[in-house]
Design an enzyme around this catalytic site. Structure first.
Site, PDB file in Angstrom:
ATOM      1  N   GLY A  13     -23.192  12.152  22.792  1.00 22.35           N
ATOM      2  CA  GLY A  13     -23.130  11.284  21.623  1.00 22.35           C
ATOM      3  C   GLY A  13     -23.842   9.975  21.867  1.00 22.35           C
ATOM      4  N   PHE A  14     -23.876   9.155  20.851  1.00 22.51           N
ATOM      5  CA  PHE A  14     -24.575   7.865  20.914  1.00 22.51           C
ATOM      6  C   PHE A  14     -24.028   6.986  22.040  1.00 22.51           C
ATOM      7  CE2 PHE A  14     -24.523   3.527  18.589  1.00 22.51           C
ATOM      8  CZ  PHE A  14     -25.634   3.074  19.287  1.00 22.51           C
ATOM      9  N   ILE A  15     -22.752   6.689  22.011  1.00 23.20           N
ATOM     10  CA  ILE A  15     -22.159   5.826  23.035  1.00 23.20           C
ATOM     11  C   ILE A  15     -22.052   6.574  24.363  1.00 23.20           C
ATOM     12  CG2 ILE A  15     -20.075   4.543  23.672  1.00 23.20           C
ATOM     13  CD1 ILE A  15     -19.638   4.133  20.598  1.00 23.20           C
ATOM     14  N   TYR A 155      -9.539   8.952   9.204  1.00 24.00           N
ATOM     15  CA  TYR A 155     -10.173   8.721  10.509  1.00 24.00           C
ATOM     16  C   TYR A 155      -9.411   7.661  11.295  1.00 24.00           C
ATOM     17  CZ  TYR A 155     -13.404   6.491  13.780  1.00 24.00           C
ATOM     18  OH  TYR A 155     -13.959   5.914  14.894  1.00 24.00           O
ATOM     19  N   LYS A 159      -7.069   7.903  14.846  1.00 30.10           N
ATOM     20  CA  LYS A 159      -7.336   7.071  16.019  1.00 30.10           C
ATOM     21  C   LYS A 159      -6.092   6.271  16.422  1.00 30.10           C
ATOM     22  CE  LYS A 159     -11.563   7.705  17.425  1.00 30.10           C
ATOM     23  NZ  LYS A 159     -11.809   8.154  18.810  1.00 30.10           N
TER      24      LYS A 159
END
Length: 346
Positions: A13-15, A155, A159
């Protein structure tokens, strides 16, 4: 000194990609897991992963974290000293359309990781949460010690649930856990569903961009390399259950568990209009703006108090949004090799 192992979920993924690169450069052995989901461009994820696979200390498994037994097998095989859990179904707006994917990835996936850690305890687990967990809170900047009970999207709710799940495991099994709440992360190799990517693409193509809440939005934009540097430094900031139940003022440490919540943000709330102006400056193109009302589940502003991060690590993210956006646009144009003639400004 024996080489230490970090298990990173969502490694393509991005991070995750940026974190794995940083950890490999720092001398860690990195074990990644990523299911290469099609929520956005699989090719982009494969390209990130291919770059990581060039490093001899990187290993990856392309499976889903919620698949029963997968995480247990990974923990048993590699016995990681550190775990950084980034894998998740992301996106506030998509959670309205497809909530089940959030339940499976974010809740069930996190449960599988907690169970694996219970069997093979790492030195420290760091799990990604989100600034969206602050929900309807209006007192800013957001501090980790504020109550956060009114999430506004499914979402965010998933979390926040993972924060509570991790706290219970930290309390019951003495597993040191740090939950970090990200604020709007941007930078090279970013996600195509994020505003910066969509705005840059549209502005370069001369098509309109959708600007929500009629532009009256503010975000604490956090540059991705600042974010992953903060995560790397937090590896060593292992929370310890306070023996007397007394928590230092300003610390989000639990009085009954080695569990802490930490904001990672730039400590600055930037107007969306300023953000768009920075993209215009970097691309040399003028944006055509389609002004729209705020979307369901969205919040008009975010702003992090990152003083706890600084007190734990001595580090403060501080990349200026104009500099960060310029780097993203350079990457975007290089990655897509776009020979775009700037549209006339004005």
């Amino acid at each position: 000194m024996t080489q230490q192992t970090v298990l990173v979920t969502g490694s393509s993924g991005f991070i995750g990609y940026h974190l794995c690169q940083l950890l490999l450069e720092a001398g860690f052995r990195v074990v990644g897991i990523d299911n290469l989901s099609d929520y956005y461009s699989v090719q982009l994820k494969k390209d990130r992963q291919a770059m990581l696979e060039q490093h001899p200390d990187f290993t990856v498994v392309n499976r889903s974290i919620e698949e029963p037994g997968i995480m247990l097998d990974l923990f048993a095989a590699h016995r990681p000293e550190y775990v950084v859990h980034l894998a998740a179904q992301a996106g506030v707006r998509y959670s309205i359309e497809n909530p089940r994917s959030y339940l499976e990835s974010n809740i069930t996936g996190t449960f599988e990781i907690l169970e694996a850690a219970r069997a093979y305890p790492p030195r420290h687990m760091l799990l990604a949460s989100t600034s969206s967990a602050f929900g309807a809170n209006t007192g800013m900047p957001y501090k980790e010690t504020q109550k956060a009970d009114h999430q506004m999207s499914f979402y965010a709710a998933t979390k926040k649930a993972t924060e509570n799940m991790a706290h219970s495991y930290a309390h019951l099994f003495d597993l040191p856990v740090t939950m970090f709440r990200f604020f709007t992360v941007y930078g090279p190799w970013g996600r195509p569903d994020m505003a910066l990517f969509k705005f840059t693409k549209a502005i370069l193509e001369g098509t309109p961009i959708d600007v929500y809440n009629f532009g009256d939005m503010k975000r604490d934009f956090t540059y991705v390399t600042d974010l992953v540097e903060a995560i790397r430094l937090l590896l060593d900031a292992v929370p310890v259950r306070p023996a007397d139940g007394v928590v230092p003022e300003g610390d989000s440490l639990s009085p009954v568990a080695p569990h802490r919540v930490v904001n990672i943000g730039n400590s600055e709330s930037v107007r969306l209009t300023t953000f768009i102006e920075a993209i215009e400056a970097a691309t040399g193109c003028k944006a055509q703006q389609n002004l729209m009302p705020i979307q369901a589940g969205d919040v008009p502003a975010t702003w992090a108090d990152a003083s706890l991060l600084q007190s734990l690590t001595g580090y403060k993210p501080q990349t200026d949004v104009h500099e960060g956006i310029s780097r993203f646009v350079d990457w975007y144009q290089d990655y897509y090799r776009e020979a775009v003639l700037p549209h006339a400004a004005g």
